[in-house]
Design a protein around this motif. Structure first.
Motif, PDB file in Angstrom:
ATOM      1  N   VAL A  13      26.016  30.998 -15.003  1.00  0.00           N
ATOM      2  CA  VAL A  13      26.723  29.790 -15.097  1.00  0.00           C
ATOM      3  C   VAL A  13      25.717  28.529 -15.774  1.00  0.00           C
ATOM      4  O   VAL A  13      24.671  28.524 -15.607  1.00  0.00           O
ATOM      5  CB  VAL A  13      26.986  29.177 -13.793  1.00  0.00           C
ATOM      6  N   CYS A  14      26.322  28.014 -16.637  1.00  0.00           N
ATOM      7  CA  CYS A  14      25.640  27.060 -17.511  1.00  0.00           C
ATOM      8  C   CYS A  14      25.949  25.664 -16.967  1.00  0.00           C
ATOM      9  O   CYS A  14      27.077  25.334 -16.833  1.00  0.00           O
ATOM     10  CB  CYS A  14      25.845  26.944 -18.881  1.00  0.00           C
ATOM     11  N   SER A  15      24.927  24.966 -16.458  1.00  0.00           N
ATOM     12  CA  SER A  15      25.235  23.646 -15.765  1.00  0.00           C
ATOM     13  C   SER A  15      24.433  22.658 -16.218  1.00  0.00           C
ATOM     14  O   SER A  15      23.308  22.761 -16.707  1.00  0.00           O
ATOM     15  CB  SER A  15      24.764  23.772 -14.272  1.00  0.00           C
ATOM     16  N   GLU A  29      30.003  22.151 -15.674  1.00  0.00           N
ATOM     17  CA  GLU A  29      29.553  23.612 -15.624  1.00  0.00           C
ATOM     18  C   GLU A  29      30.457  24.246 -16.413  1.00  0.00           C
ATOM     19  O   GLU A  29      31.618  24.334 -16.576  1.00  0.00           O
ATOM     20  CB  GLU A  29      29.704  24.321 -14.143  1.00  0.00           C
ATOM     21  N   HIS A  36      26.054  29.845 -23.109  1.00  0.00           N
ATOM     22  CA  HIS A  36      25.138  28.770 -22.952  1.00  0.00           C
ATOM     23  C   HIS A  36      24.861  27.869 -24.262  1.00  0.00           C
ATOM     24  O   HIS A  36      25.099  26.702 -24.360  1.00  0.00           O
ATOM     25  CB  HIS A  36      23.897  29.296 -22.725  1.00  0.00           C
TER      26      HIS A  36
END
Length: 88
Positions: A13-15, A29, A36
């Motif tokens: 997960v890219c947050s 997110e 990413h």
């Protein structure tokens, strides 16, 4: 008033988040894995917009250091470094 941009790229997960004086103002997110590099800067723009903060208003950029995928960590670190250099 400390304004921080928070980048998390160590997991699938890219947050991205923006906090002001320790309070979360915005969070975005991407739940799809391995995206990413293609979404990080878009999430940064979205979070800043949602938080009502300009990039030039930021006091610091924080990035996770892992453990995690080398490639995704490198994306987060290089984005943080690029923003820090560009913003002085």
């Amino acid at each position: 008033m400390a304004k921080l941009l928070l980048l998390e790229t160590a997991t699938d997960v890219c947050s991205v988040a923006v906090s002001v004086d320790g309070h979360l103002r915005a969070l975005a997110e991407e739940l799809e894995a391995n995206r990413h590099a293609s979404v990080l800067t878009l999430l940064v723009a979205q979070c800043c917009r949602d938080a009502g903060v300009q990039l030039s208003d930021l006091d610091a950029v924080a990035v996770s250091r892992g453990p995690g995928s080398y490639t995704s960590l490198r994306v987060g670190a290089s984005t943080a470094k690029g923003l820090a250099y560009a913003l002085g």
